[in-house]
Write a protein that holds these residues in place. Structure first.
Motif, short mmCIF file in Angstrom:
data_model
loop_
_atom_site.label_atom_id
_atom_site.label_comp_id
_atom_site.label_asym_id
_atom_site.label_seq_id
_atom_site.Cartn_x
_atom_site.Cartn_y
_atom_site.Cartn_z
N ARG A 75 0.85 -1.18 0.00
CA ARG A 75 0.00 0.00 0.00
C ARG A 75 0.88 1.22 0.00
O ARG A 75 2.10 1.13 0.13
CB ARG A 75 -0.91 -0.01 1.22
N ARG A 92 -7.32 -11.00 1.66
CA ARG A 92 -5.95 -10.51 1.79
C ARG A 92 -5.62 -9.46 0.73
O ARG A 92 -4.74 -8.61 0.91
CB ARG A 92 -4.96 -11.68 1.62
N ARG A 95 -5.26 -5.69 1.36
CA ARG A 95 -4.10 -5.32 2.19
C ARG A 95 -2.84 -5.16 1.35
O ARG A 95 -1.87 -4.56 1.78
CB ARG A 95 -3.85 -6.40 3.25
N ILE A 123 -9.52 -2.50 6.85
CA ILE A 123 -8.17 -2.96 7.20
C ILE A 123 -7.38 -1.92 7.98
O ILE A 123 -6.32 -2.22 8.52
CB ILE A 123 -7.36 -3.33 5.94
N LYS A 124 -7.89 -0.71 8.10
CA LYS A 124 -7.14 0.32 8.79
C LYS A 124 -7.46 0.37 10.29
O LYS A 124 -6.77 1.02 11.05
CB LYS A 124 -7.41 1.70 8.17
N LYS A 126 -7.57 -0.89 14.03
CA LYS A 126 -6.71 -1.77 14.82
C LYS A 126 -7.34 -2.17 16.15
O LYS A 126 -6.92 -3.14 16.76
CB LYS A 126 -5.38 -1.06 15.11
N SER A 186 -8.67 2.59 1.41
CA SER A 186 -7.62 1.64 1.80
C SER A 186 -6.25 2.07 1.28
O SER A 186 -5.30 1.30 1.38
CB SER A 186 -7.97 0.25 1.27
N GLY B 205 -11.67 -6.65 2.63
CA GLY B 205 -10.73 -7.21 3.58
C GLY B 205 -11.34 -7.89 4.77
O GLY B 205 -10.62 -8.24 5.72
#
Ligand SMILES: Nc1ncnc2c1ncn2[C@@H]1O[C@H](COP(=O)(O)OP(=O)(O)OP(=O)(O)O)[C@@H](O)[C@H]1O
Ligand SMILES: [Mg+2]
Lengths: 273, 336
Positions: A75, A92, A95, A123-124, A126, A186, B205
Motif C-alpha cells: 500500500r 488478503r 491489504r 483494514i485500517k 486496529k 484503503s 478485507g
C-alpha cells in the motif's frame, strides 16, 4: 520468500497466460497483459467476452488453474513486494494495495453512505473487540480520524452532503460514487473498476471520466477498468486491451484499438454499427 | 439543552434502566403485583440472550438454534461456582460467560464453513448434546431433579428478590451499552457488510470466517451471561428449561422486536415473555388455555414478518409520522 517473482519494468500488475474454465466453457483463454504504475488501463470486449471473469481471477474470487497474476504489492508508503496472487484468500488482496468495484453495485442498503465508505477502511482499524465495546481511547481515536477521511472521500466525489442518508434510497449514480469513494479508503495503488459508467447518463459519464483522472492524479494509483461505454474508454484510458471469447485481440492506445481490424470484426460480429 | 441530553444514547440507556429499576418499588406500593417482577426478570435475562442472537442473526446474518444450550451451560456453571465451589457470584458470571464462549468458538470453527439451514441444524444438534449432558452429568447438574443454588451475596450483603432484579437491570443496561458500542464500531460495520454483501465484505478485507466466528462467540457469551443471571434469580436450574423451545422464543423476540435494534430486542423479549403472563392470562374464557402464548407468538411472528418486517420497534417511529401527518392535515383544514 516462497514466491519471489519479477514483473515487467515499471508495471504494477502483470497477468500472464491466464486461463479460466467453467465446465466446458473457456471464459478466459491464455490471456496476458500488463498494467503500468499510475496508468489508466482499459479492458474491453463484447458481452460475455470474459472481462468480469478476468477481474475475478485477479482479485482471487476465482482460482485460475493456469496462469499467474503478478502484482507489485504494497500500500502507499509501504515497501513493494512483487508476488503471485494466485491462491491467496480474497480478503488478503486489499491489504496488498489492490481494491475493486463491482459490475452490479455492491453496497449495504441498510447503512448510511459514510458507513458504506468506512467499510472500505476495514483494514485500517486496529482496535480489538473489547476496545470497541468499551470505547477505549484507541477505538474512539481511530473511529474519529478514519471517519474524517471518509467524509473527505465522499467530498472528493461530490456527495458529502448525503453522508448520513441510507444507501438504500439513493439513485444508482450516487451508489456508483459510493463504491468509488469506498475504494479510496484503503490507500490502494491499483483500483479495479468493473463498468463504472454502466447505468450513468452522458453528463454523469463525463463527470466520472474526470473523477477517474482526478483519482489517478491525486492518489497516484493505477486504474484498471472494464467498460462498454467506448467514449469513456477512449477518453480516459492511456492504453486499452481488447479481448473476445476470452482471447487476447489487441493492445494499444485508443487510436490503435479503434483502427484495429481484429477489434472491429469482434464488435461487428456482435452489433451492427 | 435538555433535548440534547435526551438525545444522548447513553443517557437514554441509563434512563431506561432507572425506570426499569423502579419496578420493585411499584410492587411495594401495590401498583403492580409481585409476580410481575418475576415475569419482567425473564424479560431481562432472556432479552440479553436475544440481544446476542440479534448480533449474530440481525447484524452478521448467521443463524443459530443453539441459544438455549449455551444458556443452560452458563446457568449450571454459575450455580456450580456459587453453591459447590462457594466462590463469588461475580466469578461465577465470568466463568459462565467464558466457558460457553470457548465451546462456542470450537463449535464455530467446525461449523461456520456451512451456513443457512445447515448451520441452524448443526447448532441445534450442539444444543441438544449440551442438554443431554445436563441430564446425564448428575454429579454436577443434579440430573433431571435439577440443581439448587442461592441468591448471590457480596461483602456480607445477600441479595433478595428486589435487589437481584435491580442488579439484573443494571447488567441489562450495561449489555445494551456495550452492544450499542459494538454495532456502531468497525466490528458492527463488518457484520453489516458480511450480511449485506459477502463479496463486498471480502473485497474490503473482511475475513468472513473470522467475523462469523466473532459473531458466534459474542452470541454464546451473551447466552452464557443470560443463563447465569437466570440461575441466580430463580435459584434453581433444571434441564427442562433449555429445550429448543427457548431457542425459538429468542428467535421470536428478535424477529418480533426488530432486527438490528437494541430497544427492539428488549421490546421483543417483553412481548414474548411478559405479554402472555401479564395480559393474555387475564383475559376471560381463553386466558386459562395453556396454548394461548404459543398461538399468540406464532400469529405475531407471521403478522410481523408479513406487515412489519423491521419489527415492532418501528411502531413508535411510524406512529409519530402518522401523528405529524394528521397534525399537518388538521392545520391545513384550519387554514382552509
Ligand atoms: N461463475 C460462472 N459460472 C459459469 N459460467 C460463468 C461464470 N462466470 C462467468 N461465466 C461465463 O463466462 C463467460 C464470460 O463472462 P463474464 O461475466 O466474464 O463476461 P463479461 O465480459 O464481463 O461480460 P459483460 O460485458 O456482459 O459483463 C460468459 O459466457 C459467462 O456466462
Ligand atoms: Mg462483466
Amino acid at each position: 520468500m516462497h514466491n519471489t517473482v519479477t514483473l515487467p519494468e515499471g508495471c504494477i500488475l502483470s497477468v500472464e497466460n491466464l486461463s479460466m474454465h467453467f465446465g466446458g466453457l473457456k471464459a478466459v483463454d491464455d490471456l496476458s497483459f500488463a498494467v503500468k504504475e499510475r496508468e489508466i488501463f482499459g479492458l474491453i470486449g463484447p458481452n460475455g467476452a470474459g472481462k468480469t471473469t478476468v477481474f475475478n481471477c485477479i482479485t482471487q474470487f476465482y482460482r485460475p488453474k493456469e496462469g499467474r497474476i503478478l502484482f507489485n504489492a504494497g500500500r502507499k508508503g509501504e515497501s513493494l513486494r512483487p508476488m503471485n496472487l494466485v491462491g491467496l484468500p480474497v480478503h488478503r488482496i486489499i491489504r496488498l494495495g489492490m481494491v475493486r468495484t463491482f459490475q452490479n453495485v455492491e453496497v449495504i442498503k441498510e447503512l448510511s453512505l459514510i458507513d458504506n465508505v468506512l467499510i472500505g477502511a476495514h483494514i485500517k482499524f486496529k482496535a480489538t473487540v473489547l476496545e470497541q465495546a468499551l470505547k477505549l481511547p484507541r477505538a474512539r481515536r481511530e473511529e474519529k480520524a478514519i471517519s474524517e477521511k471518509a467524509v473527505e472521500a465522499l467530498d472528493f466525489l461530490g456527495i458529502a452532503d448525503r453522508k448520513d442518508l441510507l444507501a438504500g434510497g439513493q439513485p444508482y449514480g450516487v451508489l456508483k460514487k459510493v463504491e468509488l469513494a469506498r475504494t479510496l479508503m484503503s490507500e490502494p495503488r491499483l483500483i479495479i473498476m468493473d463498468e463504472p459508467a454502466a447505468g450513468l447518463n452522458d453528463s454523469e459519464t463525463d463527470a466520472l471520466a474526470q473523477s477517474i483522472r482526478k483519482i489517478r492524479d491525486t492518489f497516484g494509483c493505477a486504474v484498471l477498468l472494464v467498460e462498454h461505454d467506448m467514449r469513456l474508454v477512449m477518453d480516459v484510458c492511456d492504453r486499452i486491451c481488447a479481448i473476445s471469447f476470452g482471447k487476447f485481440l489487441a493492445l494499444g492506445t485508443a487510436r490503435e484499438i479503434q483502427t484495429s481490424k481484429l477489434v472491429q470484426e469482434a464488435y461487428l460480429g456482435e452489433e451492427e454499427e | 439543552m435538555i433535548a440534547k441530553i435526551y438525545k444522548n444514547p447513553y443517557i437514554r440507556f441509563i434512563l431506561f434502566g432507572v425506570l426499569a429499576a423502579m419496578v420493585p418499588t411499584l410492587a411495594d406500593w401495590g401498583v403492580i403485583r409481585f409476580g410481575t417482577i418475576t415475569t419482567l426478570t425473564q424479560v431481562i435475562y432472556f432479552g440479553i440472550a436475544a440481544l446476542g442472537l440479534n448480533l449474530l442473526l440481525g447484524y452478521s446474518g448467521s443463524i443459530s438454534l443453539g441459544t438455549a444450550g449455551f444458556m443452560g451451560l452458563g446457568a449450571y456453571i454459575a450455580a456450580y461456582v456459587l453453591s459447590d465451589l462457594n466462590m463469588s457470584f461475580l466469578l461465577g458470571i465470568l466463568i459462565a460467560i467464558l466457558v460457553p464462549t470457548a465451546i462456542g468458538i470450537l463449535v464455530g470453527l467446525v461449523s461456520l464453513r456451512i451456513s443457512g439451514l445447515y448451520l441452524a441444524i448443526a447448532t441445534l444438534c450442539v444444543s441438544e448434546i449440551l442438554l443431554e449432558s445436563f441430564r446425564q452429568a448428575t454429579d454436577i447438574t443434579g440430573g433431571m431433579s435439577g440443581k439448587r443454588t442461592s441468591f448471590p451475596s457480596i461483602f456480607g450483603y445477600t441479595f433478595d428478590r428486589a435487589s437481584t432484579f435491580i442488579f439484573l437491570v443494571a447488567v441489562l443496561v450495561l449489555v445494551m451499552i456495550l452492544t450499542y458500542n459494538l454495532v456502531n464500531s468497525h466490528l458492527g460495520r463488518a457484520f453489516n457488510a458480511m450480511r449485506g454483501s459477502e463479496v463486498a465484505a471480502q473485497a474490503m478485507g473482511v475475513n468472513l470466517l473470522k467475523y462469523r466466528l466473532i459473531a458466534f462467540a459474542l452470541a454464546t457469551a451473551y447466552a452464557g451471561l443470560a443463563g447465569a443471571l437466570c440461575a441466580y434469580y430463580i435459584r434453581a436450574v433444571s434441564p427442562t428449561q433449555w429445550s429448543l423451545n427457548l431457542s425459538l422464543l429468542c428467535l421470536a423476540a428478535v424477529v418480533i422486536g426488530g432486527f438490528r435494534s437494541i430497544y427492539g430486542t428488549v421490546l421483543g423479549a417483553f412481548v414474548v415473555w411478559a405479554v402472555p403472563d401479564l395480559f393474555l392470562k387475564r383475559l376471560p374464557i381463553i386466558g386459562d388455555n395453556p396454548a394461548i402464548p404459543f398461538i399468540f407468538n406464532g400469529v405475531l411472528i407471521i403478522v410481523v414478518i408479513m406487515f412489519y418486517p423491521h419489527g415492532l420497534v418501528h411502531i413508535t417511529h411510524d406512529a409519530r409520522k402518522l401523528l405529524n401527518k394528521l397534525k399537518k392535515r388538521g392545520k391545513g383544514d384550519a387554514d382552509a
